[in-house]
Design a protein around this motif. Sequence first.
Motif, PDB file in Angstrom:
ATOM      1  N   THR A  30      -5.328   6.351   0.875  1.00 46.38           N
ATOM      2  CA  THR A  30      -4.450   5.180   0.831  1.00 46.38           C
ATOM      3  C   THR A  30      -4.776   4.338  -0.387  1.00 46.38           C
ATOM      4  OG1 THR A  30      -4.495   5.153   3.250  1.00 46.38           O
ATOM      5  CG2 THR A  30      -3.648   3.179   2.154  1.00 46.38           C
ATOM      6  N   LYS A  43     -10.792  -2.374   0.632  1.00 45.81           N
ATOM      7  CA  LYS A  43      -9.555  -1.719   1.027  1.00 45.81           C
ATOM      8  C   LYS A  43      -9.434  -1.663   2.560  1.00 45.81           C
ATOM      9  CE  LYS A  43      -8.713   2.195  -1.425  1.00 45.81           C
ATOM     10  NZ  LYS A  43      -8.465   3.649  -1.638  1.00 45.81           N
ATOM     11  N   MET A 101      -3.614  -6.052   7.218  1.00 49.41           N
ATOM     12  CA  MET A 101      -2.193  -5.691   7.158  1.00 49.41           C
ATOM     13  C   MET A 101      -1.662  -5.394   8.559  1.00 49.41           C
ATOM     14  SD  MET A 101      -0.430  -2.426   5.300  1.00 49.41           S
ATOM     15  CE  MET A 101       1.350  -2.327   5.083  1.00 49.41           C
ATOM     16  N   SER A 153     -10.125   3.779  11.095  1.00 44.68           N
ATOM     17  CA  SER A 153      -9.741   4.639   9.969  1.00 44.68           C
ATOM     18  C   SER A 153     -10.920   5.484   9.530  1.00 44.68           C
ATOM     19  CB  SER A 153      -9.285   3.785   8.785  1.00 44.68           C
ATOM     20  OG  SER A 153      -8.084   3.131   9.084  1.00 44.68           O
ATOM     21  N   LEU A 202      -6.521  -3.395   4.797  1.00 47.51           N
ATOM     22  CA  LEU A 202      -5.604  -2.614   5.632  1.00 47.51           C
ATOM     23  C   LEU A 202      -5.672  -3.056   7.100  1.00 47.51           C
ATOM     24  CD1 LEU A 202      -6.084   0.870   3.959  1.00 47.51           C
ATOM     25  CD2 LEU A 202      -4.005  -0.534   3.937  1.00 47.51           C
ATOM     26  N   HIS A 259       0.830  -1.201   0.000  1.00 43.55           N
ATOM     27  CA  HIS A 259       0.000   0.000   0.000  1.00 43.55           C
ATOM     28  C   HIS A 259       0.861   1.247   0.000  1.00 43.55           C
ATOM     29  CE1 HIS A 259       1.347   0.713   3.975  1.00 43.55           C
ATOM     30  NE2 HIS A 259       0.409   1.511   4.311  1.00 43.55           N
ATOM     31  N   VAL A 279      -4.250   0.676  -2.158  1.00 44.26           N
ATOM     32  CA  VAL A 279      -3.817  -0.695  -1.904  1.00 44.26           C
ATOM     33  C   VAL A 279      -3.657  -1.399  -3.246  1.00 44.26           C
ATOM     34  CG1 VAL A 279      -4.412  -2.920  -0.855  1.00 44.26           C
ATOM     35  CG2 VAL A 279      -4.942  -0.792   0.348  1.00 44.26           C
TER      36      VAL A 279
END
Lengths: 239, 239
Positions: A155, A125, A132, A147, A129, A67, A157
Amino acid sequence: MSEVTDRYPVTERNKVRRLHERGRHDYASVYEILDAAMICHVSYVIDGQPYCTPTAFWREGNHLYWHGSSASRMLRTQKPGTPVCVTVTHLDSLVLARCGFNHSVDYRSAMCFGNAHIIDDLDEKAKLLELMIDRFYPGRNAELRPSTTQELKATMVIGMNIDEASGKVRNKGVGDEEEDYALPIYAARIPVTQVIGTPEDCPRLVEGVPFPKGLAGFTPGRRLDEIMRESYKKTYGET
Amino acid sequence: MSEVTDRYPVTERNKVRRLHERGRHDYASVYEILDAAMICHVSYVIDGQPYCTPTAFWREGNHLYWHGSSASRMLRTQKPGTPVCVTVTHLDSLVLARCGFNHSVDYRSAMCFGNAHIIDDLDEKAKLLELMIDRFYPGRNAELRPSTTQELKATMVIGMNIDEASGKVRNKGVGDEEEDYALPIYAARIPVTQVIGTPEDCPRLVEGVPFPKGLAGFTPGRRLDEIMRESYKKTYGET
């Protein structure tokens, strides 16, 4: 001939030409090298010019993800169908032999080939994330301030199916010519490890906030590659 | 306007687009990042496909050199005029912030652009390979069994003038949104270092061969990046 399903096809692209005894094409070997890392190097081409960018990445099944900012040149370039090469390298030792030619290093590396595509869907997404974060720091996502839509939009990805890959492992230490072993020359393997230190709490940490249980594996002095594999398994299981 | 001679020109290729406060274009900053490393990632293009290969490298003035087998695909492809990108990355810390968006790492990286050329002349190649050994292990070349012509012919050395380069450095630890600091969420910087261990003498070492004085800097537990910079200076001076 039965279909081989536990390994990548070997093509002109991922054939290990040199010292092919070091080569690995089975999924398990490649995944093991990938999952022990946080940082990869992504190569891509713009107008014939190669670029090589270090970035955090993670694996989900046979896909790799990374990302960055939506404004990043690297990511904007990686439209659907853009060929990329993602390489992960662990340096494991310096090898000092009795002649220059046999000086070497022990290492584990993986080169993965595929076409990069952008994950546009905001929900997908967001989910990626979150994974991640948890992949690196098990259980951490649930503890974070969620977020915002703005952050998600800022962001990008990128995902890539691993179409082909090869792993390379050297782990033999000193390998000299037979006649050179009798020479009075120093030769050794010097181990190299990437380790974490003592966590330095943010100076503005709210008083009384404890070290998260999910980070129990992050003990000072531990090898980062071992922590990363452990974190991976805690989040994704033995996939 | 006087000519600026201590830095690379900033072009579309090496402009640091994102978070440009992290960008460095002066030679000294770029060289410092390069000289602290033994391994780089070299990117090159074959038929539109990018490849990214880890390899040992070293710097001499504004040139980078790396080497490999004469049979290697990577090196055969890098004929004169082949554009390459050489990237060096040091991971310095994991940064755990109070939201996913601000999770980060501290790092130092350098991207160098140029055209690769093969060093054909055997004498020049021999000299360069001797410097490669000494650059990593000061004074070691003089102690080794000299290279044979066959070994030199089997080794390809690639050179590249650094036409453009950029360094990037992040070293700020946790950087959260102002309003997030008050949240009861753990945040920290976890240092990461690459260190060497205790040298493991070759099991077939001739009895009585001492640990070389030139390797005095290779003490167990030391950071490899510090050793590499020290070795560089011992061999090349403060260039």
